[in-house]
Design a protein around this motif. Structure first.
Motif, PDB file in Angstrom:
ATOM      1  N   UNK A 288      -0.805   9.691  13.463  1.00  0.00           N
ATOM      2  CA  UNK A 288      -2.166   9.205  13.715  1.00  0.00           C
ATOM      3  C   UNK A 288      -2.929   9.143  12.405  1.00  0.00           C
ATOM      4  N   UNK A 289      -3.750   8.117  12.274  1.00  0.00           N
ATOM      5  CA  UNK A 289      -4.610   7.971  11.113  1.00  0.00           C
ATOM      6  C   UNK A 289      -6.010   8.469  11.497  1.00  0.00           C
TER       7      UNK A 289
ATOM      8  N   UNK B  41      -0.092  15.501   7.223  1.00  0.00           N
ATOM      9  CA  UNK B  41       1.009  15.015   6.400  1.00  0.00           C
ATOM     10  C   UNK B  41       0.535  14.343   5.118  1.00  0.00           C
ATOM     11  N   UNK B  42      -0.559  13.647   5.193  1.00  0.00           N
ATOM     12  CA  UNK B  42      -1.146  13.039   4.010  1.00  0.00           C
ATOM     13  C   UNK B  42      -2.653  13.203   4.093  1.00  0.00           C
ATOM     14  N   UNK B  43      -3.298  13.350   2.945  1.00  0.00           N
ATOM     15  CA  UNK B  43      -4.759  13.430   2.907  1.00  0.00           C
ATOM     16  C   UNK B  43      -5.257  12.658   1.703  1.00  0.00           C
ATOM     17  N   UNK B  44      -6.297  11.868   1.918  1.00  0.00           N
ATOM     18  CA  UNK B  44      -6.922  11.128   0.825  1.00  0.00           C
ATOM     19  C   UNK B  44      -8.410  11.414   0.867  1.00  0.00           C
ATOM     20  N   UNK B  45      -8.884  12.138  -0.139  1.00  0.00           N
ATOM     21  CA  UNK B  45     -10.273  12.576  -0.174  1.00  0.00           C
ATOM     22  C   UNK B  45     -11.036  11.657  -1.124  1.00  0.00           C
TER      23      UNK B  45
ATOM     24  N   UNK C  64       0.848  -1.182   0.000  1.00  0.00           N
ATOM     25  CA  UNK C  64       0.000   0.000   0.000  1.00  0.00           C
ATOM     26  C   UNK C  64       0.888   1.238   0.000  1.00  0.00           C
ATOM     27  N   UNK C  65       0.844   2.062  -1.050  1.00  0.00           N
ATOM     28  CA  UNK C  65       1.741   3.229  -1.130  1.00  0.00           C
ATOM     29  C   UNK C  65       1.639   4.167   0.061  1.00  0.00           C
ATOM     30  N   UNK C  66       0.430   4.319   0.642  1.00  0.00           N
ATOM     31  CA  UNK C  66       0.267   5.243   1.761  1.00  0.00           C
ATOM     32  C   UNK C  66       1.097   4.844   2.979  1.00  0.00           C
ATOM     33  N   UNK C  67       1.548   3.606   3.040  1.00  0.00           N
ATOM     34  CA  UNK C  67       2.339   3.153   4.181  1.00  0.00           C
ATOM     35  C   UNK C  67       3.826   2.999   3.836  1.00  0.00           C
TER      36      UNK C  67
ATOM     37  N   UNK D 211     -18.827  11.172   1.882  1.00  0.00           N
ATOM     38  CA  UNK D 211     -17.384  11.319   1.753  1.00  0.00           C
ATOM     39  C   UNK D 211     -16.694  10.399   2.751  1.00  0.00           C
ATOM     40  N   UNK D 212     -15.553   9.889   2.342  1.00  0.00           N
ATOM     41  CA  UNK D 212     -14.714   9.062   3.200  1.00  0.00           C
ATOM     42  C   UNK D 212     -13.305   9.647   3.121  1.00  0.00           C
ATOM     43  N   UNK D 213     -12.941  10.467   4.082  1.00  0.00           N
ATOM     44  CA  UNK D 213     -11.657  11.164   4.061  1.00  0.00           C
ATOM     45  C   UNK D 213     -10.703  10.531   5.062  1.00  0.00           C
ATOM     46  N   UNK D 214      -9.457  10.392   4.653  1.00  0.00           N
ATOM     47  CA  UNK D 214      -8.435   9.804   5.513  1.00  0.00           C
ATOM     48  C   UNK D 214      -7.237  10.748   5.562  1.00  0.00           C
ATOM     49  N   UNK D 215      -6.740  10.985   6.763  1.00  0.00           N
ATOM     50  CA  UNK D 215      -5.612  11.905   6.958  1.00  0.00           C
ATOM     51  C   UNK D 215      -4.550  11.233   7.815  1.00  0.00           C
ATOM     52  N   UNK D 216      -3.301  11.512   7.508  1.00  0.00           N
ATOM     53  CA  UNK D 216      -2.183  11.129   8.361  1.00  0.00           C
ATOM     54  C   UNK D 216      -1.722  12.393   9.071  1.00  0.00           C
TER      55      UNK D 216
END
Length: 880
Positions: A810-811, A838-842, A476-479, A849-854
């Motif tokens: 934190x995720x 640091x990272x955002x996936x919208x 998984x690229x996000x990790x 909406x399902x948003x994920x942030x690092x």
């Protein structure tokens, strides 16, 4: 002499009954010890624990009443039991929480006689041996405290009159109950429970669990009673069943498992002779022996006890989830949750997978495994609905030998393993719902099995699932920031599912005696035969399970400078494919044992062994993974097509790490390099905009020195300018510069109107740069517009904040109804608390909406602040 007058609002104290504290202390101690001796001598069954609790409560009640009457408290004051003592659940060494209620206007600060009486009472309690937790308040004080603190509110909701003015206690109970907002209370208790679960590793299977606070512990059952009571759905299992929350079978299961946990906790108190709710190693054997368990050649007494505890905790976890979802649906009231049909058997209910009807699994047992395949394949599905969880819970008897040998089920299981996403969550759900252990019968034997060492901090099944998660993260690229070298190797690997099979089986034979690696190799070979794996994959997974400890042993215990050591290891692995697979599994295995076990030194040893062995095998050194190298080469070709000079990309690329290249397409990488190559060493902020290469809208590039409020200022400008953010890729370079890319749309430009785009591009590049240079306070978020559909069928906002495995970042996941300005409202909350993005996936899924942030930041290290942030995010995410 004139007698002192009573203070306003108080009554004359009744005549005090003389107290013999020494005698009372002796009586209380002897009575308590007699109860404990009787309990420990009796057969260890839940009924005995309940009897002990009742008698301990009565003993404390009688002693407190005697002390109250002997200390001359005012006649219009009262004593109430609160908290666990208030609900009549007093264990041998639990705190005795009491509330001294005073009439309005009375205060020990202004009434010396009242103050003296209170001090005498509290001192007498401690001198007698009652370890009380006391508070002194008026009804108005209690109401104010309950409004301000949900923890106080919870404790006050569980109260009993002990002595004194009974109508005052009744008025207090009525007033504090009226304070409770059922929906707000549910949300607060849910957030508290999620945070508590995170604190205790999000598993009921910790090797030293807290039988009260850990997931699946008694606190989870108490939370159910609290939220159900606040919602008017009953405070007992029977009352909840009468309101339709529980079936008779589930009531029996809850009573059974609650009895088991209560019995274990009571025995733990008695053995420890103190308030101890953790089943620590030092006490496990003694508690087990108090149950009559004895060591055998096959297993220790403590293993029998812990296996009993884990199965009870697992069942409580399942039932807690079912009931919490049911209560949430009840609190939603008349709000109809929309159903989206996925296929003939399943629906999407606001992100939760729901069975078409309650008897689905009995009519079609194949749908049991299909549940988890659909979970993986359907975007936006976050979990299983209460209806689905309940149906699975009641379908466990269907998963028998015939079910396991069914060719359709075997193909479904392989399909679950082969999916490109959702593997970790699917297998955790399968384990939580008991499906995994009933399909893989060999796995069932290690559910809840302890590992008696200080290396593993999880039970075998949870460790296996952690290893599966770690292997999955390599792909998984996000990790990529967590496993940089592993991510490089994984990008060149191909189909990852054979590695997942090896992860599932590598420790599956633990606890049988003998070499678990050899026994596990036999089990995985049988699995491969039953599921018709080809010869190459069978050989690989069998090799990995048999040798999953070999690489760490060689790396940590042998001399890597000895060519013979390297040659022998190279002969054992045979080729680069087996070496890479073993390296990935070894890293995942070590990191899955304990957050404290992995360190940089172990990582260096393993990587050195990998590189040395690869050289011995004659393979190329994996300085860069081939896929990312190809992506860079494609970007260079694109730059050449734009007449860029050779080396144009180097100034920027030197500041970027692997996660940047993993998360961006070659065309974007080339565009960034072309736009920024001459700005890398300059201090100014750069904003560049172009028509989106995919679909409508614009693509916006922001290159700026990173700062805590950068993301929120960008979102704020987009919001004020009327843009809707469709996607955001946030990256921070090694030199501390933010390189952010946004996909945005504007309602005034549709159907790719180029003239409109030209005007918007000019405005955006200028105005956004000006906005980012500003130090003005952030504007309030707008109300936002929601569609009629969202107004009719609102999605319940959900927020999840969890630390990554290093505990440094934190995720954050947010799920809610879509509306304009939503991302700005969320970002503003983070900026207000100094949380760095640091990272955002919208991700926008229709109306949801399902948003994920690092994220990271000092505020996330404090429990109270975490709760506050989560609560504010829920408020920001709620439809307006």
């Amino acid at each position: 002499m004139v007698s002192p007058q009573p203070s306003p609002g108080s009554a004359e104290a009744p005549a005090a009954v003389p107290l013999d504290i020494a005698a009372l202390r002796t009586q209380y101690r002897e009575a308590k010890q007699a109860l404990l001796a009787q309990f420990m001598a009796a057969r260890p069954v839940p009924q005995q624990a309940q009897r002990l609790i009742r008698e301990m409560t009565r003993l404390a009640d009688a002693t407190l009443t005697r002390l109250w009457s002997g200390c001359g408290l005012p006649a219009d004051a009262a004593l109430a039991a609160v908290g666990g003592y208030g609900r009549g659940e007093l264990l041998p060494y639990s705190d005795i929480d009491v509330l001294v209620l005073l009439p309005d206007g009375a205060s020990p600060e202004t009434d010396a006689a009242l103050k003296d009486a209170l001090e005498r009472f509290i001192t007498a309690c401690w001198d007698t041996g009652l370890e009380i937790g006391s508070s002194v308040r008026t009804v108005a004080d209690c109401v104010a405290e309950a409004r301000a603190d949900v923890t106080v509110q919870t404790a006050l909701l569980e109260s009993r009159w002990l002595c004194g003015e009974r109508p005052l206690v009744a008025a207090f109970q009525q007033a504090t109950t009226a304070v409770v907002d059922p929906r707000a209370f549910y949300r607060a208790k849910l957030l508290e429970m999620q945070q508590r679960h995170t604190k205790y590793e999000d598993t009921p299977y910790a090797l030293e669990p807290n039988c009260k606070e850990s997931p699946g512990g008694l606190r989870d059952l108490q939370v159910l009673r609290w939220v159900a009571g606040a919602a008017g759905l009953g405070r007992s299992w029977a009352e909840m069943a009468a309101h339709g929350l529980l079936t008779p079978f589930e009531v029996r299961q809850l009573q059974r498992h609650e009895g088991t946990l209560t019995l274990i906790r009571a025995r733990l108190h008695a053995v420890a002779r103190r308030r101890e709710d953790r089943l620590v190693f030092d006490l496990q054997t003694a508690v087990a022996e108090s149950f009559g368990y004895r060591h055998t050649k096959a297993q220790r007494a403590s293993e029998v006890l812990m296996h009993r505890y884990y199965w009870a905790a697992k069942a409580v976890t399942q039932l807690n989830q079912i009931l919490m979802l049911n209560i949430e649906e009840h609190l939603a009231g008349d709000c109809v949750t929309p159903l989206r049909q996925i296929n003939a058997r399943f629906f999407d209910r606001a992100g939760m997978l729901e069975v078409a009807h309650d008897d689905l699994y009995r009519e079609n047992p194949h749908a049991i495994l299909e549940t988890f395949l659909v979970f993986e394949q359907t975007p936006g599905i976050e979990g299983l609905s209460a209806r689905t969880l309940r149906a699975l819970y009641n379908a466990r008897d269907l998963m028998d030998a015939a079910f396991r040998h069914d060719p359709i089920n075997r193909e479904l299981f392989l399909d679950i393993l082969r999916q490109p996403q959702g593997i970790t969550h699917a297998f955790r759900l399968m384990n939580q719902t008991s499906v995994l252990g009933r399909y893989l019968w060999v796995f069932r034997r290690i559910v809840g099995r302890m590992q008696h060492d200080l290396f593993h901090v999880y039970t075998v099944d949870q460790h296996i699932l952690m290893v599966l998660r770690n292997v999955r993260r390599f792909f998984i690229p996000e990790h990529a920031h967590e496993y940089t070298f592993c991510s490089q190797l994984a990008a060149n690997w191909g189909e990852p599912w054979p590695l997942y099979v090896a992860a599932l089986f590598h420790d599956v034979a633990k606890g049988r005696g003998g070499d678990h690696s050899e026994l596990g190799a036999r089990e995985v070979r049988r699995f491969a035969r039953d599921h018709a794996l080809d010869r190459e994959d069978t050989a690989l997974v069998e090799f990995l399970v048999r040798h999953h400890l070999t690489m760490s042993t060689v790396a940590q215990k042998e001399d890597l400078s000895d060519p013979d050591v390297i040659r022998a290891f190279a002969d054992k692995v045979g080729d680069e494919r087996h070496l890479t697979a073993l390296y990935l599994l070894t890293v995942a295995d070590i990191r899955g044992t304990s957050p404290k076990v992995w360190n940089a030194w172990k990582g260096k040893l393993l990587e050195d062994l990998y590189r040395l062995t690869l050289r011995a095998l004659g393979g190329a050194r994996p300085n860069q993974d081939a896929e990312l190298d190809a992506r860079k080469q494609e970007a260079r070709q694109t730059l050449a097509l734009h007449s860029a000079l050779p080396g144009t990309e180097e100034p920027l690329w030197k500041t970027l790490d692997i996660s940047y290249f993993a998360r961006h397409e070659a065309a974007d990488i080339a565009w960034h390099a072309r736009m920024l190559w001459r700005h890398v060493d300059r201090p100014e902020t750069v904003v560049r905009v172009r028509p989106s290469p995919i679909g409508d809208g614009l693509q916006v590039l922001v290159y700026s020195p990173d700062r805590p409020d950068l993301f929120v200022r960008i979102c704020g400008w987009f919001d004020s300018a009327g843009y809707s953010i469709q996607d955001a890729k946030i990256h921070t370079s090694r030199s501390g510069w933010a390189l952010d890319t946004f996909q945005v749309v504007h309602p005034h430009c549709e159907d790719r109107d180029q003239s409109c785009y030209r005007d918007l591009i000019t405005l955006a590049e200028h105005q956004l740069a000006v906005a980012l240079a500003s130090e003005a306070p952030l504007p309030e978020p707008g109300r936002g517009r929601v569609s009629r559909r969202v107004k009719s069928f609102p999605v319940t906002p959900r927020v999840s904040l969890r630390p990554d495995e290093r505990g440094q970042r934190w995720l954050l996941s947010v799920s809610t109804s879509d509306r304009s300005g939503l991302l700005y409202a969320l970002a503003r909350v983070l900026a207000r608390h100094g949380v760095n993005l640091q990272l955002a996936k919208i991700s926008t899924l229709g109306e949801r909406v399902e948003d994920t942030f690092l994220v990271n930041g000092p505020a996330l290290q404090h429990t109270r602040t975490q709760l506050q942030i989560e609560s504010e995010l829920l408020d920001a995410a709620a439809p307006r």
